[in-house]
Design a protein around this motif. Structure first.
Motif, mmCIF file in Angstrom:
data_model
loop_
_atom_site.group_PDB
_atom_site.id
_atom_site.type_symbol
_atom_site.label_atom_id
_atom_site.label_comp_id
_atom_site.label_asym_id
_atom_site.label_seq_id
_atom_site.Cartn_x
_atom_site.Cartn_y
_atom_site.Cartn_z
ATOM 1 N N THR A 266 4.291 4.068 -5.983
ATOM 2 C CA THR A 266 3.821 2.974 -6.829
ATOM 3 C C THR A 266 4.997 2.198 -7.407
ATOM 4 O OG1 THR A 266 3.762 4.439 -8.756
ATOM 5 C CG2 THR A 266 1.741 4.254 -7.461
ATOM 6 N N VAL A 290 -1.271 -0.282 -8.636
ATOM 7 C CA VAL A 290 -1.531 -1.566 -9.269
ATOM 8 C C VAL A 290 -0.220 -2.227 -9.700
ATOM 9 C CG1 VAL A 290 -3.786 -0.789 -10.073
ATOM 10 C CG2 VAL A 290 -1.787 -0.499 -11.557
ATOM 11 N N TYR A 312 -3.609 -2.712 -5.088
ATOM 12 C CA TYR A 312 -5.003 -3.030 -5.359
ATOM 13 C C TYR A 312 -5.180 -3.342 -6.843
ATOM 14 C CZ TYR A 312 -5.068 1.907 -6.791
ATOM 15 O OH TYR A 312 -4.787 3.115 -7.368
ATOM 16 N N GLY A 313 -6.415 -3.600 -7.243
ATOM 17 C CA GLY A 313 -6.716 -3.875 -8.641
ATOM 18 C C GLY A 313 -6.561 -5.345 -8.975
ATOM 19 N N GLU A 314 -6.537 -5.642 -10.258
ATOM 20 C CA GLU A 314 -6.450 -7.011 -10.728
ATOM 21 C C GLU A 314 -5.018 -7.335 -11.171
ATOM 22 O OE1 GLU A 314 -9.987 -8.563 -12.846
ATOM 23 O OE2 GLU A 314 -10.421 -6.457 -13.213
ATOM 24 N N PHE A 334 -6.224 -6.677 -3.576
ATOM 25 C CA PHE A 334 -6.487 -7.194 -4.913
ATOM 26 C C PHE A 334 -7.903 -7.774 -5.021
ATOM 27 C CE2 PHE A 334 -1.745 -7.780 -4.779
ATOM 28 C CZ PHE A 334 -1.461 -6.842 -5.758
ATOM 29 N N GLY A 380 -9.653 4.385 -10.522
ATOM 30 C CA GLY A 380 -8.585 3.543 -9.983
ATOM 31 C C GLY A 380 -8.093 3.967 -8.629
#
Length: 404
Positions: A266, A290, A312-314, A334, A380
């Protein structure tokens, strides 16, 4: 004692008669159109301190007779067509402090044993030649070096045919002894092996560029000790493992280029401490997870490239506090909305998205089930396959969008 004729349009061969100026101490004929070889008579100028012949059309090899110029402190032959190998007799120039041989046609192995005898040498530039050379362990003895430029010796012709491999082999651990070094450039060569942890001992280093090589190791956490570092370019190698949070200690760093490697794991939260960074590129790796909320502290950030990973994620709303003008996010997982704060400054934003006039809800597990797709769960966790949604983003400021 001085002859300065630089930046004229002189276009003759160098006159052998220069050798008769026995008292000459400084000769500057740079930035002209002088042709031919360096006359043997010039090498006999024993009192010469500076010889500046850069930016001409000189050919031939550097003669072993250069050893006669025992008072020489600066030799600048940059941007000519000097060919052949660097003579071992260079090691006899005990007063030499600057050796500029970049952008020539030099070939072969560098004589590191003899170069290491140049106790006063501060600048060694052999960039943009056709060398096929290793970096000898003797480099660690060149204790006064401030700038070491070995870059751009991997050369191909216009048809893509290989002309020279450039600098090859590993970077010796002894390079960590160069505690005055401010610039280390080995980019665009064929250097392999591991990036030595001893690089973390180069406390004066400002520029570290080893991009476009064949490095195959992790990025040593000791790089985080380089408190003066401003430019860290390691892109286009085969660096693997995770990105160390120690890099967040580089408080002076302006550019961090780690793209086109094999990095995993990460993005460490500590990278948000790089408040001087204007350009960060982690693209084209295998990084997951993220975008850290700490990226909202990147108060100098102008460009962020994260494309072609497994993120991924916002996009965290905290990034709306940054002055970032260019963001590349495509080729990830995303979803959600681009924060309004980002849209105020953005000049270029590329992502896997479809622009809509009205907001589109972020995908949820429930909506994923209705389409038969998987989505990021409440914990998550990243989906094993890319979710399929009609729209990935509610993005009114995307300048380049790829439909999902």
């Amino acid at each position: 004692t001085h002859l300065w004729l630089s930046h004229n349009r002189l276009s003759t061969p160098l006159p052998p008669g220069l050798g008769q100026l026995a008292s000459l101490e400084d000769l500057d004929l740079g930035s002209n159109y002088f042709t031919g070889t360096i006359p043997t008579e010039v090498y006999g100028l024993a009192n010469l301190r500076t010889l500046l012949l850069h930016d001409n059309i000189l050919t031939g090899s550097l003669s072993s007779a250069v050893s006669q110029m025992t008072n020489l402190t600066i030799l600048d032959l940059d941007t000519n067509y000097i060919s052949g190998q660097l003579p071992t007799e260079m090691g006899l120039l005990g007063k030499l402090s600057e050796l500029h041989l970049g952008d020539n046609d030099l070939v072969g192995q560098l004589p590191w044993e003899q170069l290491s005898e140049l106790a006063s040498l501060t600048i060694l530039d052999v960039s943009q030649n056709y060398l096929n050379s290793t970096i000898g362990p003797e480099v660690g003895g060149m204790s006064k070096l401030v700038s070491l430029q070995l870059d751009n010796n991997y050369r191909v012709d216009d048809a893509g045919n290989l002309l020279s491999y450039g600098i090859q082999g590993p970077i010796p651990g002894s390079i960590g002894n160069l505690n005055r070094l401010q610039e280390l450039r080995i980019d665009n060569n064929f250097v392999g092996g591991a990036l030595p942890s001893s690089i973390g001992k180069l406390q004066s280093l400002v520029t570290l560029r080893i991009e476009s090589n064949n490095l195959q190791s992790s990025i040593p956490s000791t790089i985080g000790n380089l408190s003066k570092l401003q430019y860290l370019h390691l892109w286009s190698n085969y660096l693997s493992s995770t990105i160390s949070g120690e890099l967040g200690k580089l408080s002076q760093l302006k550019e961090l280029f780690l793209d086109d490697n094999e990095l995993t794991g990460t993005i460490p939260q500590e990278l948000g401490l790089l408040t001087s960074a204007t350009y960060i590129s982690l693209a084209e790796n295998h990084i997951e997870g993220v975008i850290p909320q700490s990226f909202g502290m990147l108060s100098s950030l102008e460009r962020l490239e994260l494309q072609s990973n497994e993120l991924y994620g916002e996009v965290p709303r905290q990034m709306g506090n940054t002055p970032v003008a260019t963001i590349k996010l495509e080729g990830n997982y995303f979803y959600g909305d681009i924060p309004d704060g980002i849209c105020k400054n953005i000049q270029s934003l590329s992502a896997d998205c479809a622009v809509t006039r009205s907001p589109t809800s972020s995908p949820t597990t429930e909506s994923a089930l209705s389409t038969g797709s998987s989505a990021v769960d409440e914990a998550g966790n990243m989906p094993t396959t890319s979710p399929t949604f009609e729209f990935w983003w509610s993005c009114n400021c995307c300048t380049t969008c790829r439909p999902g």
